[in-house]
Design a protein around this motif. Structure first.
Motif, PDB file in Angstrom:
ATOM      1  N   ILE A 541       0.837  -1.198   0.000  1.00 19.07           N
ATOM      2  CA  ILE A 541       0.000   0.000   0.000  1.00 19.07           C
ATOM      3  C   ILE A 541       0.875   1.252   0.000  1.00 19.07           C
ATOM      4  CG2 ILE A 541      -1.630   1.364   1.366  1.00 19.07           C
ATOM      5  CD1 ILE A 541      -2.883  -1.254   2.287  1.00 19.07           C
ATOM      6  N   GLY A 542       0.556   2.158  -0.907  1.00 16.20           N
ATOM      7  CA  GLY A 542       1.266   3.431  -0.988  1.00 16.20           C
ATOM      8  C   GLY A 542       0.356   4.488  -1.563  1.00 16.20           C
ATOM      9  N   GLY A 543       0.889   5.677  -1.755  1.00 15.67           N
ATOM     10  CA  GLY A 543       0.115   6.740  -2.387  1.00 15.67           C
ATOM     11  C   GLY A 543       0.100   6.557  -3.884  1.00 15.67           C
ATOM     12  N   GLY A 544      -0.630   7.421  -4.580  1.00 15.85           N
ATOM     13  CA  GLY A 544      -0.621   7.398  -6.036  1.00 15.85           C
ATOM     14  C   GLY A 544      -1.465   6.299  -6.635  1.00 15.85           C
ATOM     15  N   GLN A 554       3.148  -6.346  -6.892  1.00 15.02           N
ATOM     16  CA  GLN A 554       2.117  -5.343  -7.083  1.00 15.02           C
ATOM     17  C   GLN A 554       2.130  -4.283  -6.002  1.00 15.02           C
ATOM     18  OE1 GLN A 554      -0.911  -8.527  -7.369  1.00 15.02           O
ATOM     19  NE2 GLN A 554      -1.679  -7.408  -9.135  1.00 15.02           N
ATOM     20  N   ASN A 555       1.635  -3.106  -6.386  1.00 20.39           N
ATOM     21  CA  ASN A 555       1.483  -2.000  -5.451  1.00 20.39           C
ATOM     22  C   ASN A 555       0.047  -1.502  -5.506  1.00 20.39           C
ATOM     23  OD1 ASN A 555       4.324  -1.773  -4.675  1.00 20.39           O
ATOM     24  ND2 ASN A 555       4.659  -1.041  -6.758  1.00 20.39           N
ATOM     25  N   ALA A 556      -0.555  -1.328  -4.344  1.00 19.91           N
ATOM     26  CA  ALA A 556      -1.925  -0.825  -4.251  1.00 19.91           C
ATOM     27  C   ALA A 556      -1.865   0.664  -3.959  1.00 19.91           C
ATOM     28  CB  ALA A 556      -2.693  -1.555  -3.157  1.00 19.91           C
ATOM     29  N   GLY A 557      -2.228   1.466  -4.941  1.00 23.63           N
ATOM     30  CA  GLY A 557      -2.170   2.915  -4.782  1.00 23.63           C
ATOM     31  C   GLY A 557      -3.433   3.466  -4.155  1.00 23.63           C
ATOM     32  N   ALA A 558      -3.257   4.321  -3.139  1.00 26.58           N
ATOM     33  CA  ALA A 558      -4.411   4.901  -2.458  1.00 26.58           C
ATOM     34  C   ALA A 558      -5.267   5.713  -3.423  1.00 26.58           C
ATOM     35  CB  ALA A 558      -3.943   5.772  -1.290  1.00 26.58           C
ATOM     36  N   GLU A 559      -4.622   6.430  -4.328  1.00 28.49           N
ATOM     37  CA  GLU A 559      -5.377   7.252  -5.276  1.00 28.49           C
ATOM     38  C   GLU A 559      -6.275   6.393  -6.156  1.00 28.49           C
ATOM     39  OE1 GLU A 559      -4.481  10.355  -8.967  1.00 28.49           O
ATOM     40  OE2 GLU A 559      -2.923   9.959  -7.472  1.00 28.49           O
ATOM     41  N   SER A 560      -5.727   5.290  -6.664  1.00 26.71           N
ATOM     42  CA  SER A 560      -6.536   4.391  -7.500  1.00 26.71           C
ATOM     43  C   SER A 560      -7.692   3.800  -6.704  1.00 26.71           C
ATOM     44  CB  SER A 560      -5.669   3.259  -8.055  1.00 26.71           C
ATOM     45  OG  SER A 560      -4.731   3.732  -8.984  1.00 26.71           O
ATOM     46  N   PHE A 561      -7.418   3.376  -5.466  1.00 25.15           N
ATOM     47  CA  PHE A 561      -8.462   2.751  -4.654  1.00 25.15           C
ATOM     48  C   PHE A 561      -9.571   3.751  -4.340  1.00 25.15           C
ATOM     49  CE2 PHE A 561     -10.339   1.904  -0.499  1.00 25.15           C
ATOM     50  CZ  PHE A 561     -10.838   0.631  -0.694  1.00 25.15           C
ATOM     51  N   ILE A 562      -9.199   4.940  -3.913  1.00 21.20           N
ATOM     52  CA  ILE A 562     -10.208   5.938  -3.541  1.00 21.20           C
ATOM     53  C   ILE A 562     -11.047   6.312  -4.754  1.00 21.20           C
ATOM     54  CG2 ILE A 562     -10.528   8.309  -2.736  1.00 21.20           C
ATOM     55  CD1 ILE A 562      -7.973   7.856  -1.021  1.00 21.20           C
ATOM     56  N   GLU A 563     -10.406   6.436  -5.913  1.00 19.34           N
ATOM     57  CA  GLU A 563     -11.140   6.742  -7.144  1.00 19.34           C
ATOM     58  C   GLU A 563     -12.137   5.632  -7.463  1.00 19.34           C
ATOM     59  OE1 GLU A 563     -10.131   7.113 -11.907  1.00 19.34           O
ATOM     60  OE2 GLU A 563      -8.566   7.565 -10.447  1.00 19.34           O
ATOM     61  N   ALA A 564     -11.699   4.364  -7.339  1.00 23.75           N
ATOM     62  CA  ALA A 564     -12.566   3.241  -7.676  1.00 23.75           C
ATOM     63  C   ALA A 564     -13.715   3.098  -6.693  1.00 23.75           C
ATOM     64  CB  ALA A 564     -11.752   1.952  -7.724  1.00 23.75           C
ATOM     65  N   VAL A 565     -13.435   3.180  -5.387  1.00 26.98           N
ATOM     66  CA  VAL A 565     -14.490   2.970  -4.399  1.00 26.98           C
ATOM     67  C   VAL A 565     -15.485   4.132  -4.416  1.00 26.98           C
ATOM     68  CG1 VAL A 565     -13.453   4.054  -2.343  1.00 26.98           C
ATOM     69  CG2 VAL A 565     -14.872   2.019  -2.087  1.00 26.98           C
ATOM     70  N   GLY A 586       1.540  -1.190   4.301  1.00 22.23           N
ATOM     71  CA  GLY A 586       2.510  -0.274   3.723  1.00 22.23           C
ATOM     72  C   GLY A 586       2.429   1.072   4.398  1.00 22.23           C
ATOM     73  N   ASP A 587       2.296   2.115   3.605  1.00 24.45           N
ATOM     74  CA  ASP A 587       2.278   3.478   4.126  1.00 24.45           C
ATOM     75  C   ASP A 587       1.067   3.696   5.026  1.00 24.45           C
ATOM     76  OD1 ASP A 587       1.208   6.490   3.550  1.00 24.45           O
ATOM     77  OD2 ASP A 587       3.393   6.421   3.669  1.00 24.45           O
ATOM     78  N   GLY A 588       1.301   4.202   6.228  1.00 28.19           N
ATOM     79  CA  GLY A 588       0.225   4.374   7.205  1.00 28.19           C
ATOM     80  C   GLY A 588      -0.783   5.420   6.791  1.00 28.19           C
ATOM     81  N   MET A 589      -0.313   6.552   6.280  1.00 34.01           N
ATOM     82  CA  MET A 589      -1.242   7.604   5.884  1.00 34.01           C
ATOM     83  C   MET A 589      -2.109   7.147   4.716  1.00 34.01           C
ATOM     84  SD  MET A 589      -0.517  11.542   4.725  1.00 34.01           S
ATOM     85  CE  MET A 589       0.195  11.079   3.155  1.00 34.01           C
ATOM     86  N   ALA A 590      -1.506   6.471   3.731  1.00 37.12           N
ATOM     87  CA  ALA A 590      -2.281   5.965   2.599  1.00 37.12           C
ATOM     88  C   ALA A 590      -3.338   4.972   3.075  1.00 37.12           C
ATOM     89  CB  ALA A 590      -1.351   5.308   1.583  1.00 37.12           C
TER      90      ALA A 590
END
Length: 824
Positions: A541-544, A554-565, A586-590
């Protein structure tokens, strides 16, 4: 003197209304009389005539030929129509018609057409340009336009204007005609009813007509149709049409008959389409699917380089199995087994899907090239397990390893400062210690014990083994295939050719369907089917945006997830959301931002969390906001805790004669600097920061899980749990896999209609396919093992070293699980 053709046109102008009513009239702008249809729901190549707005739904390619013998009009007519559409949105069609009147009744005429449509099912528009040749219509050009809307499964609407430009010559004018139609499906796709009101502009409403059309599917591949038309002037005659159609996969034949003015008309029609339709000949199919690297990321591909990620192969495979269980044409499934790359939880999910396939009457067989413990758990539910003569049977028990680099860091003069909460938050240990702590050993031992117990119970039930016999087979480790047969781990050893013959005996009459897709016939549903959106959180988990790396995966981007949900929450066609988590965090803030997006989404519709192999730390953080959490008994979950780690390379730099001089204007500035280690005051400040984040974390867990903060703290502090243990401690609600989570979502949505399953990804694409290795000529003659990007051992080490990436990332709180907690 007027021509006989024009005289006949005037005589019967009141009858030239819709297709059924046209059997008794000669409108010069009309060609052949088509089979009963409606402007409201036409979706074949013949939409060029009925309503061009329907061209967008003809499929990849659709062609019709029709011959009409009209005793009423004394004509022999032929027509050919071809059309194709892209994505159910854009359609293009061409048509050619030839009309040959009987002797003395006028010149032969021809008509060609070019049409297009734009727009989805909810609303589409189309137009047809018609060119006329011969007789009084020579060189005339007319324009037809139409609209169509399919807002609901049971309702479709249409509007159509023929001869919008009213073209004319010295002797002939093609009059404008208005049509509005409504289509109804009171009993689903089996019965379609159309009502069209046709108004010739020259005659007005008084000269208008109503046409009624019915199409019914009696059984698969057998269609009946009928049409009835009358004008509003009750003294005018009525017109009747009827027909019967027989369909095979890609071709069909329809015989029609019409009656008007005491005479019969006959229509003979043939269809060819690239998309299959329901066939009257029942099909018996066998699907062959390779499990090779099913759970792995797509690695370095052109798509990943361009930032385009396709649907996750594993999630597509689960959707495939769910649909396959409902497909009446599927007789059996063959799994080619080698290096699936799945953890125990996902393997157990597929195993459950195999159980459901068998319960639905499908036979499932496995052919093994190589198999480890997770793959064996998966295939243990099959009807039979067979192996190639030189296959590798590595069912030898569970093992997990943690590699420590603390000694390496010390040797190279790198100091790693760590602030964390809880002795169980062990990720930084890999870079600060040289061996395993008692807390970490306790956690991993408990996790292994639970998993070993679950695997033993599953296999013993499926294979009919006694506990002692199963354990003895495991303890033998790597074994020849024939020995595995003696130990009842396999049912036989066969060459691919022998296995072909065996499958033929087990499933007589069934054929291998290359590129099999469940329900691969044309979708005839009106409107947008409501769905359950599955939104994946896969990898680190990370930003972007979402992405992938050939080394760390694989990397799970917070931006992609928030956009999808957020999109799924706003989409009226989405009835419920399932957040699928397979991430160690991963990243706590994300993680926190993704969690809060889940909280917002569940204000609008149900949100269910499904946990895969691992949903720990930041992965658990994202999931815990859902209305309901479903985890596999073997899911590695929990690890509720955070840490912050910082490398300090001062000693290493000094070894090479380097020196850094820093000037500060703050007492604690430099806390995130990667050159000097923390001083005591900086360490205290960092720990306060981490303590506060941890307090917020467990506060949110307590609120989401309806537990006391003290109870959460007792099971948190970085401790990992199996899904089974996590349920006992209130961290999850239900044991099961993705399909169980989807079942909960369906129930909570309250939807009365059937719901589709869609995988929502903000950066989705079509670059990966779970069925990329179906076997050709022979079932398994090309069944060769695939080679991963790196050998398994080096791949594991690369992933562990990849965990050091957090040392180089921008400073931030990490809610992360050890990379190396992986069952092999």
């Amino acid at each position: 003197m007027r021509s006989p053709t024009l005289w006949v046109a005037v005589l019967f102008s009141s009858l030239s209304l819709a297709q059924t009513s046209a059997v008794g009239g000669v409108d010069l702008s009309r060609g052949t009389t088509l089979l009963p249809g409606s402007s409201a729901w036409t979706d074949e190549a013949t939409s060029l005539v009925y309503n061009p707005a329907g061209l967008g739904r003809v499929g990849r390619f659709n062609a019709w030929y029709l011959h009409e013998r009209s005793n009423v009009r004394i004509q022999d007519n032929d027509g050919v129509w071809l059309a194709s559409s892209i994505g159910d949105v854009v359609g293009l069609g061409v048509g050619f018609e030839w009309l040959r009147p009987g002797p003395g009744l006028g010149a032969e005429r021809a008509k060609s057409a070019l049409g297009f449509s734009v727009g989805p099912q909810q609303f589409s528009a189309g137009a047809t340009i018609n060119w006329f040749f011969g007789g009084d219509v020579q060189a005339l050009t007319s324009l037809d336009v139409g609209l169509q809307s399919r807002p609901l499964r049971w309702l479709s609407l249409g509007a159509f204007v023929r001869n919008l430009n009213t073209p004319s010559s010295f002797t002939t004018t093609l009059g404008r005609e208005w049509t509005v139609g409504v289509g109804l499906r009171p009993f689903g796709e089996r019965l379609t009813v159309g009502i069209d009101w046709v108004v010739p502009e020259a005659r007005g409403v008084a000269g208008s007509a109503l046409q009624y059309t019915v199409q019914a599917k009696v059984v698969k591949g057998l269609r009946l149709m009928a049409g009835f038309s009358h004008t509003l002037n009750l003294r005018d005659p009525v017109y009747v049409q009827a027909g019967v159609g027989i369909d095979l996969d890609n071709v069909g034949y329809t015989q029609g008959v019409a009656f008007a003015n005491g005479q019969f008309n006959w229509q003979f029609s043939g269809r060819f389409s690239a998309d299959k339709v329901d066939s009257i000949v029942p099909a018996k199919k066998i699907a062959v699917v390779s499990l090779a690297d099913l759970g792995g990321s797509s690695g370095l591909t052109l798509g990943s380089l361009l930032g385009l990620e396709g649907e996750d192969r594993y999630l597509r495979f689960l959707r495939f199995l769910e649909r396959a269980a409902k497909d009446p044409e599927l007789e059996g499934l063959v799994l080619k087994v080698e290096g699936a790359g799945l953890g125990l939880a996902r393997a157990d999910e597929v195993r459950s899907a195999i159980v459901k396939l068998r319960a639905a009457g499908k036979k499932v067989f496995a052919y093994v090239l190589s198999v480890g413990d997770p793959e064996y758990l998966l295939i243990s539910a099959c009807d039979g397990i067979y192996a190639a003569p030189e296959s590798m049977i590595m069912v030898d028990g569970l093992r997990t390893s943690v590699t420590f680099f603390g000694g390496t860091a010390k040797r190279f003069g790198i100091d790693v400062d760590v602030a964390r909460v809880g002795a169980y938050k062990n990720f930084p240990d890999q870079f600060t210690r040289v061996d395993m702590s008692d807390a970490q050993r306790e956690t991993i031992d408990a996790y292994l014990d639970t998993n070993a117990k679950i695997i033993a119970a599953r296999v013993q039930e499926s294979r009919g083994l006694e506990p002692a016999a199963w354990q003895a087979a495991v303890d033998e480790g790597l074994k020849p295939p024939k020995r595995a047969v003696a130990l009842k781990q396999l049912d036989g050893v066969m060459t691919p050719q022998q296995f072909d013959e065996f499958i033929g005996e087990q499933l007589p009459g069934a054929k291998v369907a290359r590129g099999y897709r469940p329900f691969d016939t044309r979708d005839e549903r009106w409107g947008t089917q409501r769905s359950i959106a599955v939104i994946p959180v896969l990898g680190n988990i990370g930003g972007g945006k979402n992405g992938s790396n050939p080394i760390t995966g694989q990397n799970a981007g917070a931006e992609s997830f928030i956009e999808a949900v957020s999109a799924a929450a706003e989409d009226p066609s989405v009835a419920a959301i399932v957040v699928r988590v397979d991430s160690g965090g991963g990243d706590g803030m994300a993680s926190d931002l993704m969690y809060r997006a889940v909280l917002e989404a569940k204000k609008k519709k149900p949100v269910i969390a499904s946990m895969g192999d691992v949903a720990a730390s930041g992965g658990y953080y994202v999931a815990m906001g859902a209305d309901h959490i479903v985890a596999s008994p073997t899911t590695l979950t929990g690890s509720i805790g955070v840490f912050y780690a910082k490398p300090a390379i001062k000693r290493l730099a000094e070894e090479f004669g380097a020196n850094q001089v820093s000037l500060s204007r703050g007492k604690l500035s430099g806390l995130t600097d990667s050159y000097e280690p923390w001083n005591d005051e900086q360490r205290v400040a960092a720990q306060k920061w981490i303590d506060d984040f941890y307090d917020s974390f467990i506060t949110e867990v307590a609120a989401s899980r309806k537990l006391s903060k003290e109870a959460v703290d007792l099971v948190a502090r970085g401790r990992v749990w199996s899904g089974e243990d996590a349920k006992q401690r209130g961290l999850v609600d239900q044991l099961g896999g993705l399909m169980d989570a989807i079942a909960v979502a369906r129930e909570r949505s309250g939807a009365k209609d059937e719901l589709a399953l869609s995988i929502y990804q903000a950066s989705g694409g079509v670059l990966s396919s779970v069925l990329g290795a179906t076997a050709p000529q022979s079932l398994l003659e090309t069944a060769l093992p695939t080679t991963p990007a790196l050998p398994p051992g080096l791949q594991s080490l690369a992933e562990q070293l990849g965990g050091a990436a957090w040392l180089l990332e921008k400073p931030g709180v990490q809610a992360r699980l050890e990379y190396s907690v992986e069952i092999r």
